[in-house]
Design a protein around this motif. Structure first.
Motif, PDB file in Angstrom:
ATOM      1  N   THR A  72       0.846  -1.187   0.000  1.00  0.00           N
ATOM      2  CA  THR A  72       0.000   0.000   0.000  1.00  0.00           C
ATOM      3  C   THR A  72       0.886   1.244   0.000  1.00  0.00           C
ATOM      4  OG1 THR A  72      -1.642  -1.230   1.269  1.00  0.00           O
ATOM      5  CG2 THR A  72      -1.832   1.168   1.298  1.00  0.00           C
ATOM      6  N   ASP A  79      -4.003   6.110   2.575  1.00  0.00           N
ATOM      7  CA  ASP A  79      -3.623   4.824   1.972  1.00  0.00           C
ATOM      8  C   ASP A  79      -4.248   4.674   0.592  1.00  0.00           C
ATOM      9  OD1 ASP A  79      -2.190   4.122   4.201  1.00  0.00           O
ATOM     10  OD2 ASP A  79      -3.611   2.611   4.911  1.00  0.00           O
ATOM     11  N   TYR A  81      -4.450   1.645  -2.705  1.00  0.00           N
ATOM     12  CA  TYR A  81      -4.230   0.253  -3.120  1.00  0.00           C
ATOM     13  C   TYR A  81      -3.338   0.179  -4.359  1.00  0.00           C
ATOM     14  CZ  TYR A  81      -7.980   1.861  -6.116  1.00  0.00           C
ATOM     15  OH  TYR A  81      -8.733   2.607  -6.979  1.00  0.00           O
ATOM     16  N   THR A  82      -2.760  -0.998  -4.551  1.00  0.00           N
ATOM     17  CA  THR A  82      -1.973  -1.256  -5.763  1.00  0.00           C
ATOM     18  C   THR A  82      -2.654  -2.284  -6.654  1.00  0.00           C
ATOM     19  OG1 THR A  82      -0.689  -2.947  -4.607  1.00  0.00           O
ATOM     20  CG2 THR A  82       0.239  -0.732  -4.672  1.00  0.00           C
ATOM     21  N   THR A 117     -12.859  -0.736  -0.623  1.00  0.00           N
ATOM     22  CA  THR A 117     -11.497  -1.179  -0.366  1.00  0.00           C
ATOM     23  C   THR A 117     -11.469  -2.036   0.885  1.00  0.00           C
ATOM     24  OG1 THR A 117     -10.971   0.815   0.900  1.00  0.00           O
ATOM     25  CG2 THR A 117     -10.434   0.840  -1.452  1.00  0.00           C
ATOM     26  N   TYR A 119      -8.404  -4.367   3.564  1.00  0.00           N
ATOM     27  CA  TYR A 119      -7.023  -4.697   3.909  1.00  0.00           C
ATOM     28  C   TYR A 119      -6.920  -6.186   4.214  1.00  0.00           C
ATOM     29  CZ  TYR A 119      -6.103   0.280   4.607  1.00  0.00           C
ATOM     30  OH  TYR A 119      -5.953   1.630   4.434  1.00  0.00           O
ATOM     31  N   ASN A 124      -1.910  -4.901   3.550  1.00  0.00           N
ATOM     32  CA  ASN A 124      -1.977  -4.607   2.123  1.00  0.00           C
ATOM     33  C   ASN A 124      -3.411  -4.207   1.781  1.00  0.00           C
ATOM     34  OD1 ASN A 124       0.767  -5.427   1.280  1.00  0.00           O
ATOM     35  ND2 ASN A 124       0.095  -7.410   2.008  1.00  0.00           N
ATOM     36  N   MET A 125      -3.577  -3.053   1.151  1.00  0.00           N
ATOM     37  CA  MET A 125      -4.894  -2.537   0.786  1.00  0.00           C
ATOM     38  C   MET A 125      -5.238  -2.939  -0.647  1.00  0.00           C
ATOM     39  SD  MET A 125      -5.974   1.445   0.562  1.00  0.00           S
ATOM     40  CE  MET A 125      -7.643   1.961   0.831  1.00  0.00           C
ATOM     41  N   PHE A 126      -6.499  -3.326  -0.851  1.00  0.00           N
ATOM     42  CA  PHE A 126      -6.980  -3.717  -2.173  1.00  0.00           C
ATOM     43  C   PHE A 126      -8.273  -2.987  -2.504  1.00  0.00           C
ATOM     44  CE2 PHE A 126      -4.654  -7.325  -0.469  1.00  0.00           C
ATOM     45  CZ  PHE A 126      -3.763  -7.581  -1.490  1.00  0.00           C
ATOM     46  N   ASP A 127      -8.527  -2.819  -3.773  1.00  0.00           N
ATOM     47  CA  ASP A 127      -9.780  -2.247  -4.260  1.00  0.00           C
ATOM     48  C   ASP A 127     -10.636  -3.382  -4.803  1.00  0.00           C
ATOM     49  OD1 ASP A 127     -11.398   0.113  -4.931  1.00  0.00           O
ATOM     50  OD2 ASP A 127     -11.043  -0.484  -7.004  1.00  0.00           O
TER      51      ASP A 127
END
Length: 133
Positions: A72, A79, A81-82, A117, A119, A124-127
């Motif tokens: 992230t 924050d 996301y990638t 989103t 975690y 780790n952050m996600f969409d």
């Protein structure tokens, strides 16, 4: 400059993105979470990393690290996301993640789809994205 632009537009080397790598501090827990909860399929695994695959898109390498790091990054102090996941049932997936005490944001519905989103247990952050139906 014209020659360089032609070279870039005629690139025959890169076909697409095959995988991405994210840091995890507990590989066993990561494999359990990504495979057991998110439905990824385990590929190769050793003491340092595990390869997990979803039915669509690039695969993930879960890379064990003792460093205090995530995939992230920050945008204006927030924050970001990638990686973004595409889903068919955003409401169901949001509810599912909430059952595991996963940090999830509210679902936002916009003209081009619905988003939220979350975690993973490692920060780790996600969409999550669902196209309009």
């Amino acid at each position: 400059m014209q020659m360089m632009n032609n070279q870039l537009t005629n690139n025959v080397y890169i076909e697409g993105i095959q995988y991405t790598e994210i840091p995890v501090f507990d590989l066993e827990k990561a494999v359990d979470w990504y495979c057991g909860k998110l439905g990824a399929k385990l590929g190769i695994r050793n003491d340092e990393l595990a390869f997990v695959d979803f039915s669509m898109g690039p695969s993930l390498f879960l890379v064990k690290t003792n460093d205090d790091t995530t995939a992230t990054f920050k945008v204006n102090g927030q924050d970001h996301y990638t990686i973004g996941f595409r889903v068919k049932d955003i409401q169901g997936f949001h509810h599912f993640l909430s059952q595991f005490e996963t940090k999830v944001s509210p679902i936002v519905v916009e003209g081009h789809g619905s988003f939220f989103t979350f975690y993973d247990p490692f920060g780790n952050m996600f969409d999550v994205f669902q196209p309009p139906q």
